[in-house]
Design a protein around this motif. Structure first.
Motif, PDB file in Angstrom:
ATOM      1  N   ASN A  67       0.842  -0.958   0.225  1.00  0.00           N
ATOM      2  CA  ASN A  67       0.150  -0.275   0.207  1.00  0.00           C
ATOM      3  C   ASN A  67       0.890   0.997  -0.048  1.00  0.00           C
ATOM      4  N   ASP A  68       2.311   1.160  -0.213  1.00  0.00           N
ATOM      5  CA  ASP A  68       3.114   2.348  -0.388  1.00  0.00           C
ATOM      6  C   ASP A  68       2.933   3.313  -2.092  1.00  0.00           C
ATOM      7  N   CYS A  69       2.025   2.329  -2.484  1.00  0.00           N
ATOM      8  CA  CYS A  69       2.873   2.517  -4.041  1.00  0.00           C
ATOM      9  C   CYS A  69       1.201   3.711  -4.492  1.00  0.00           C
ATOM     10  N   ARG A  70       1.719   4.669  -4.722  1.00  0.00           N
ATOM     11  CA  ARG A  70       0.212   6.219  -4.857  1.00  0.00           C
ATOM     12  C   ARG A  70       0.655   6.728  -6.051  1.00  0.00           C
ATOM     13  N   GLY A  71      -0.428   7.440  -6.036  1.00  0.00           N
ATOM     14  CA  GLY A  71      -0.254   8.614  -6.986  1.00  0.00           C
ATOM     15  C   GLY A  71       0.314   8.886  -8.250  1.00  0.00           C
ATOM     16  N   ALA A  72       1.854   8.725  -8.365  1.00  0.00           N
ATOM     17  CA  ALA A  72       2.309   8.842 -10.384  1.00  0.00           C
ATOM     18  C   ALA A  72       2.745   7.974 -10.355  1.00  0.00           C
ATOM     19  N   LYS A  74       1.554   4.643  -8.614  1.00  0.00           N
ATOM     20  CA  LYS A  74       0.899   4.235  -9.628  1.00  0.00           C
ATOM     21  C   LYS A  74       0.760   4.000 -10.654  1.00  0.00           C
ATOM     22  N   ALA A  75       0.210   5.413 -11.141  1.00  0.00           N
ATOM     23  CA  ALA A  75      -0.226   5.406 -12.221  1.00  0.00           C
ATOM     24  C   ALA A  75       0.767   5.659 -13.563  1.00  0.00           C
ATOM     25  N   LYS A  76       2.197   5.291 -12.834  1.00  0.00           N
ATOM     26  CA  LYS A  76       2.764   4.459 -14.305  1.00  0.00           C
ATOM     27  C   LYS A  76       3.110   3.654 -14.721  1.00  0.00           C
ATOM     28  N   LEU A  77       2.683   2.134 -13.247  1.00  0.00           N
ATOM     29  CA  LEU A  77       2.363   0.827 -13.062  1.00  0.00           C
ATOM     30  C   LEU A  77       1.680   0.620 -13.903  1.00  0.00           C
ATOM     31  N   ARG A  78      -0.065   1.385 -13.452  1.00  0.00           N
ATOM     32  CA  ARG A  78      -1.367   1.175 -14.457  1.00  0.00           C
ATOM     33  C   ARG A  78      -1.064   1.388 -15.570  1.00  0.00           C
TER      34      ARG A  78
END
Length: 115
Positions: A67-72, A74-78
């Motif tokens: 749950n440390d994955c957030r914001g930019a 997370k968007a890049k990983l998506r």
């Protein structure tokens, strides 16, 4: 130090079993492949595609909680996840008998004619 996949914090028995189906049987192999290529192997053998498991794998290999994955980030990983799924063509996922999961479920409850 254990070389089991479950020795990586954030990865449990279900991950270990899924990676074993893909021929990845050790933490060392998983780390050497990296999250993206390991997930490609995961998908290639018909394991279920789920964005959370994709980014949780990335986080686990970095020693971070899922749950440390957030914001930019997370968007890049998506974007990477969506592109990978399109490359591997994960939809619809096949069962071990070559049927889609939907077909298998419909067969199981008797809503399709048996072939």
């Amino acid at each position: 130090m254990s070389d089991e996949i479950t020795s990586i914090s954030g990865l449990g028995p279900a991950s270990e079993q899924g990676f074993a189906r893909a021929g990845i049987t050790s933490a060392q192999q998983l780390r050497a492949l990296g999250a993206h290529e390991a997930y490609r192997a995961w998908l290639a053998v018909g394991n279920y595609a789920h964005f959370i498991s994709y980014y949780a794998l990335h986080m686990a290999l970095q020693g971070r909680p899922w749950n440390d994955c957030r914001g930019a980030e997370k968007a890049k990983l998506r974007k990477s996840f969506d592109a990978l799924c399109a490359e591997v063509k994960t939809d619809p996922p096949a069962t071990d008998k070559g049927r889609t999961r939907l077909d298998a479920a419909l067969d199981e409850i008797g809503l399709r004619e048996k072939r």
